[in-house]
Design a protein around this motif. Structure first.
Motif, PDB file in Angstrom:
ATOM      1  N   HIS A 171       0.807  -1.198  -0.135  1.00  0.00           N
ATOM      2  CA  HIS A 171       0.032   0.074  -0.053  1.00  0.00           C
ATOM      3  C   HIS A 171       0.907   1.049   0.021  1.00  0.00           C
ATOM      4  CE1 HIS A 171      -4.112  -1.647   0.286  1.00  0.00           C
ATOM      5  NE2 HIS A 171      -3.665  -2.554   1.188  1.00  0.00           N
ATOM      6  N   ASP A 172       1.976   1.093   0.573  1.00  0.00           N
ATOM      7  CA  ASP A 172       2.815   2.242   0.520  1.00  0.00           C
ATOM      8  C   ASP A 172       3.512   2.787  -0.680  1.00  0.00           C
ATOM      9  OD1 ASP A 172       2.543   2.748   3.164  1.00  0.00           O
ATOM     10  OD2 ASP A 172       4.390   1.725   3.884  1.00  0.00           O
ATOM     11  N   LEU A 173       3.208   1.763  -1.842  1.00  0.00           N
ATOM     12  CA  LEU A 173       3.813   1.984  -3.009  1.00  0.00           C
ATOM     13  C   LEU A 173       2.890   2.898  -3.801  1.00  0.00           C
ATOM     14  CD1 LEU A 173       5.023  -1.686  -4.288  1.00  0.00           C
ATOM     15  CD2 LEU A 173       6.436   0.171  -3.371  1.00  0.00           C
ATOM     16  N   GLU A 174       1.513   2.861  -3.453  1.00  0.00           N
ATOM     17  CA  GLU A 174       0.708   3.734  -4.303  1.00  0.00           C
ATOM     18  C   GLU A 174       0.910   5.400  -4.152  1.00  0.00           C
ATOM     19  OE1 GLU A 174      -3.251   3.262  -2.988  1.00  0.00           O
ATOM     20  OE2 GLU A 174      -3.178   1.237  -3.319  1.00  0.00           O
ATOM     21  N   LEU A 175       1.026   6.095  -5.460  1.00  0.00           N
ATOM     22  CA  LEU A 175       1.255   7.418  -5.368  1.00  0.00           C
ATOM     23  C   LEU A 175      -0.076   8.195  -5.596  1.00  0.00           C
ATOM     24  CD1 LEU A 175       4.234   7.255  -7.889  1.00  0.00           C
ATOM     25  CD2 LEU A 175       4.406   7.837  -5.429  1.00  0.00           C
ATOM     26  N   TYR A 176      -0.978   7.363  -6.287  1.00  0.00           N
ATOM     27  CA  TYR A 176      -2.191   8.436  -6.445  1.00  0.00           C
ATOM     28  C   TYR A 176      -3.397   7.168  -6.512  1.00  0.00           C
ATOM     29  CZ  TYR A 176      -5.849  10.926  -9.315  1.00  0.00           C
ATOM     30  OH  TYR A 176      -6.622  11.466  -9.507  1.00  0.00           O
ATOM     31  N   LYS A 177      -4.463   7.448  -6.299  1.00  0.00           N
ATOM     32  CA  LYS A 177      -5.924   6.708  -6.668  1.00  0.00           C
ATOM     33  C   LYS A 177      -7.006   7.539  -6.780  1.00  0.00           C
ATOM     34  CE  LYS A 177      -7.363   4.551  -2.984  1.00  0.00           C
ATOM     35  NZ  LYS A 177      -8.792   5.247  -2.923  1.00  0.00           N
ATOM     36  N   ASP A 178      -7.651   7.055  -7.776  1.00  0.00           N
ATOM     37  CA  ASP A 178      -9.172   7.824  -7.876  1.00  0.00           C
ATOM     38  C   ASP A 178      -9.975   6.734  -8.451  1.00  0.00           C
ATOM     39  OD1 ASP A 178      -8.876   7.393 -10.672  1.00  0.00           O
ATOM     40  OD2 ASP A 178      -8.117   9.487 -11.172  1.00  0.00           O
ATOM     41  N   SER A 179     -11.362   6.928  -8.939  1.00  0.00           N
ATOM     42  CA  SER A 179     -12.136   5.872  -9.262  1.00  0.00           C
ATOM     43  C   SER A 179     -11.914   5.220 -10.592  1.00  0.00           C
ATOM     44  CB  SER A 179     -13.520   6.624  -9.671  1.00  0.00           C
ATOM     45  OG  SER A 179     -13.570   7.491 -10.559  1.00  0.00           O
ATOM     46  N   ALA A 180     -10.646   5.780 -11.411  1.00  0.00           N
ATOM     47  CA  ALA A 180     -10.476   5.184 -12.460  1.00  0.00           C
ATOM     48  C   ALA A 180      -9.019   4.489 -12.690  1.00  0.00           C
ATOM     49  CB  ALA A 180     -10.565   6.019 -13.809  1.00  0.00           C
ATOM     50  N   VAL A 181      -8.044   5.103 -11.923  1.00  0.00           N
ATOM     51  CA  VAL A 181      -6.733   4.702 -12.034  1.00  0.00           C
ATOM     52  C   VAL A 181      -6.027   4.437 -10.697  1.00  0.00           C
ATOM     53  CG1 VAL A 181      -6.536   5.509 -14.255  1.00  0.00           C
ATOM     54  CG2 VAL A 181      -5.494   6.880 -12.078  1.00  0.00           C
ATOM     55  N   ILE A 182      -5.142   3.607 -10.618  1.00  0.00           N
ATOM     56  CA  ILE A 182      -4.068   3.571  -9.379  1.00  0.00           C
ATOM     57  C   ILE A 182      -2.662   3.797  -9.999  1.00  0.00           C
ATOM     58  CG2 ILE A 182      -2.970   1.992  -7.614  1.00  0.00           C
ATOM     59  CD1 ILE A 182      -5.776   0.855  -7.329  1.00  0.00           C
ATOM     60  N   VAL A 183      -1.788   4.580  -9.412  1.00  0.00           N
ATOM     61  CA  VAL A 183      -0.428   4.660  -9.883  1.00  0.00           C
ATOM     62  C   VAL A 183       0.489   4.301  -8.751  1.00  0.00           C
ATOM     63  CG1 VAL A 183       0.933   6.403 -10.519  1.00  0.00           C
ATOM     64  CG2 VAL A 183      -1.280   6.750 -11.247  1.00  0.00           C
ATOM     65  N   ILE A 184       1.396   3.338  -9.029  1.00  0.00           N
ATOM     66  CA  ILE A 184       2.336   2.827  -8.172  1.00  0.00           C
ATOM     67  C   ILE A 184       3.595   3.106  -8.500  1.00  0.00           C
ATOM     68  CG2 ILE A 184       3.360   0.257  -7.389  1.00  0.00           C
ATOM     69  CD1 ILE A 184       0.637  -0.431  -7.854  1.00  0.00           C
ATOM     70  N   ASN A 185       4.568   3.263  -7.826  1.00  0.00           N
ATOM     71  CA  ASN A 185       5.869   3.457  -7.720  1.00  0.00           C
ATOM     72  C   ASN A 185       6.527   1.998  -7.498  1.00  0.00           C
ATOM     73  OD1 ASN A 185       8.409   4.396  -7.948  1.00  0.00           O
ATOM     74  ND2 ASN A 185       8.753   5.405  -5.902  1.00  0.00           N
ATOM     75  N   LYS A 186       6.665   1.369  -8.736  1.00  0.00           N
ATOM     76  CA  LYS A 186       7.243   0.024  -8.625  1.00  0.00           C
ATOM     77  C   LYS A 186       8.466  -0.102  -8.251  1.00  0.00           C
ATOM     78  CE  LYS A 186       8.995  -3.069 -12.046  1.00  0.00           C
ATOM     79  NZ  LYS A 186       9.886  -3.612 -11.182  1.00  0.00           N
ATOM     80  N   PRO A 187       8.858  -1.060  -7.198  1.00  0.00           N
ATOM     81  CA  PRO A 187      10.293  -1.114  -6.583  1.00  0.00           C
ATOM     82  C   PRO A 187      11.086  -1.959  -7.980  1.00  0.00           C
ATOM     83  CG  PRO A 187       8.911  -2.741  -5.453  1.00  0.00           C
ATOM     84  CD  PRO A 187       7.790  -1.789  -6.549  1.00  0.00           C
ATOM     85  N   THR A 188      12.292  -1.797  -7.665  1.00  0.00           N
ATOM     86  CA  THR A 188      13.337  -2.591  -8.389  1.00  0.00           C
ATOM     87  C   THR A 188      13.229  -4.004  -8.143  1.00  0.00           C
ATOM     88  OG1 THR A 188      14.873  -0.682  -8.624  1.00  0.00           O
ATOM     89  CG2 THR A 188      15.930  -2.996  -9.066  1.00  0.00           C
TER      90      THR A 188
END
Length: 476
Positions: free
Chosen positions: A180-197
């Protein structure tokens, strides 16, 4: 296999159950919409004996829907309208897949191929008798037949026998918090994640847990649908990864990313307005001849001598070798006295390993940690001048640190024996798909709406630990 075999035989002979001389169409599964427009089926108890009372599974009547691919093109400026004409192009098989996401596509295709799917036009919606009766105007429907407003689809009730539950990949509390800490942004349409190496995006041979699987299980939040990938990042790279939270938003984003690649050759490079922008940071061995420029070369796939592995390479003769055109903008961010250079890379197309090949084969500056396309450069690279005695204790401590999912993110900088890949999706500008969907629903029965002026979402993902440490060392 035994369950599937029994199901196939049952599909060829749907059960015939009658009540009072007429067959009942009432399905034991009631269809409903959640607030996010996702679909589900809930089993209802029979008041008498709990047995199945219907021969057919009734899907909800077809209603005017948003054409996600068309809306994506409109956002990209490739079309001038997305009205009712575009919305009503849904085929029968698409409607079944949307209403029954739990059914394997192969099974749905088989149902259509065996002519087991029926359709009742909206004009006969008042009839609730036997769907086989000619007066009901119920007819077999083909997979590619277009749906009309109010049409009702019937599937054999035996599709309910197919097991749909999947074994969930269990996570510890620590792993769940990390995810859950990887999430940068969330709305009703998208989730944006900072993917780890080091975390794979998709599953495959030897991959136990992928971001796709984990997000589908643990990042649904209040929605019943699982998030869907709309683009990819290599396992060893890091940075911004976008997932569509619903089937509609994922389709729109797929179209947006596809139009980005298709229209790359016609884009105005001096224009400030771009509907999709991606900026990667990379640390490369050596330095480009020019501080900035545009790379535009075709890329193709070649199979290695072992016959099992493959790699992407620049194609010299496009007339004899299959290829895809790839375009990348680049500019130098900073140079180091140690023979390393920080680059900002902006891919205008989305080809496999595009940035890695462009850096290694076109610029002649392979990315640090890219041993697939820059092995020879790493062998010749003299790193002795980077090391200093006061950094060695930190390296020893870092190598002992590990994080959830078996990731080792505290090592891999330029002072380690084997640096990780230094390629990170740092920034992204994305159309506000949530707002676009709301506008599309408001104008779905009108002549159209111009989505090219839809507002943008901007994201910035912090560098992974190994790249931040390399930056601090080289730029200090």
């Amino acid at each position: 296999m035994a369950v599937l075999s029994q199901l196939r035989r049952a599909l060829l002979r749907p059960p015939s159950v009658t009540y009072g001389g007429a067959r009942n169409l009432t399905s034991p599964y009631h269809y409903f919409h959640t607030e996010n427009k996702s679909t589900a089926f809930v089993k209802a108890e029979d008041e008498n004996n709990g047995k199945t009372r219907a021969k057919w599974l009734t899907l909800p009547p077809f209603n005017t829907t948003i054409n996600g691919a068309s809306l994506g093109k409109n956002i990209a400026g490739r079309r001038q309208s997305t009205g009712e004409e575009d919305a009503n192009t849904t085929t029968a098989i698409k409607w079944v897949m949307r209403c029954c996401p739990q059914l394997p596509r192969s099974l749905v295709q088989k149902l259509f191929r065996l002519r087991q799917v029926r359709r009742k036009p909206s004009e006969s919606s008042k009839s609730v008798g036997d769907v086989d009766a000619p007066e009901c105007q119920v007819k077999r429907v083909s997979a590619k037949d277009s749906m009309r407003y109010g049409d009702t689809i019937y599937l054999p009730i035996t599709v309910q026998a197919l097991p749909t539950e999947k074994t969930e990949c269990l996570c510890t509390e620590e792993e769940l918090k990390f995810l859950h800490d990887l999430e940068l942004y969330k709305d009703s349409a998208v989730i944006v994640i900072n993917k780890p190496t080091g975390m794979p995006v998709q599953g495959g041979i030897g991959i136990k847990r992928s971001l796709d699987e984990l997000a589908g299980t643990y990042l649904r939040h209040e929605l019943s649908e699982a998030p869907r990938l709309v683009h990819r990042l290599d396992r060893d790279s890091s940075g911004i990864l976008v997932l569509g939270r619903t089937q509609l938003s994922a389709t729109i984003l797929h179209s947006v990313f596809r139009e980005k690649t298709v229209g790359a050759s016609n884009i105005d490079l001096k224009s400030e307005k771009r509907f999709l922008q991606r900026k990667y940071w990379a640390l490369v061995i050596g330095s480009p001849r020019r501080p900035q420029g545009l790379i535009s070369v075709p890329l193709g796939k070649v199979v290695m001598d072992d016959g099992r592995s493959e790699r992407i390479t620049v194609v010299d003769n496009v007339s004899t070798t299959a290829s895809q055109h790839a375009i990348t903008e680049y500019r130098v961010l900073d140079s180091s006295i140690h023979g390393l250079t920080w680059l900002e890379l902006s891919p205008l197309t989305g080809r496999k390993h595009q940035l890695r090949v462009h850096c290694a084969e076109v610029l002649g500056t392979p990315i640090v940690g890219d041993y697939k396309y820059g092995w020879q450069a790493h062998k010749k690279w003299n790193r002795a001048q980077i090391f200093s005695s006061n950094l060695e204790p930190k390296v020893e401590v870092c190598n002992k640190t590990s994080l959830p999912f078996g990731l080792k993110l505290e090592s891999g900088s330029v002072i380690d024996k084997q640096p990780n890949l230094h390629l990170h999706c740092k920034k992204m500008v994305l159309p506000d798909v949530s707002s676009a969907i709301k506008l599309a629903r408001a104008h779905i029965s009108s002549s159209g709406y111009d989505f090219t002026d839809i507002k943008s979402l901007k994201f910035d993902a912090p560098l992974p630990t190994h790249m931040q440490r390399s930056w601090d060392i080289l730029c200090s």
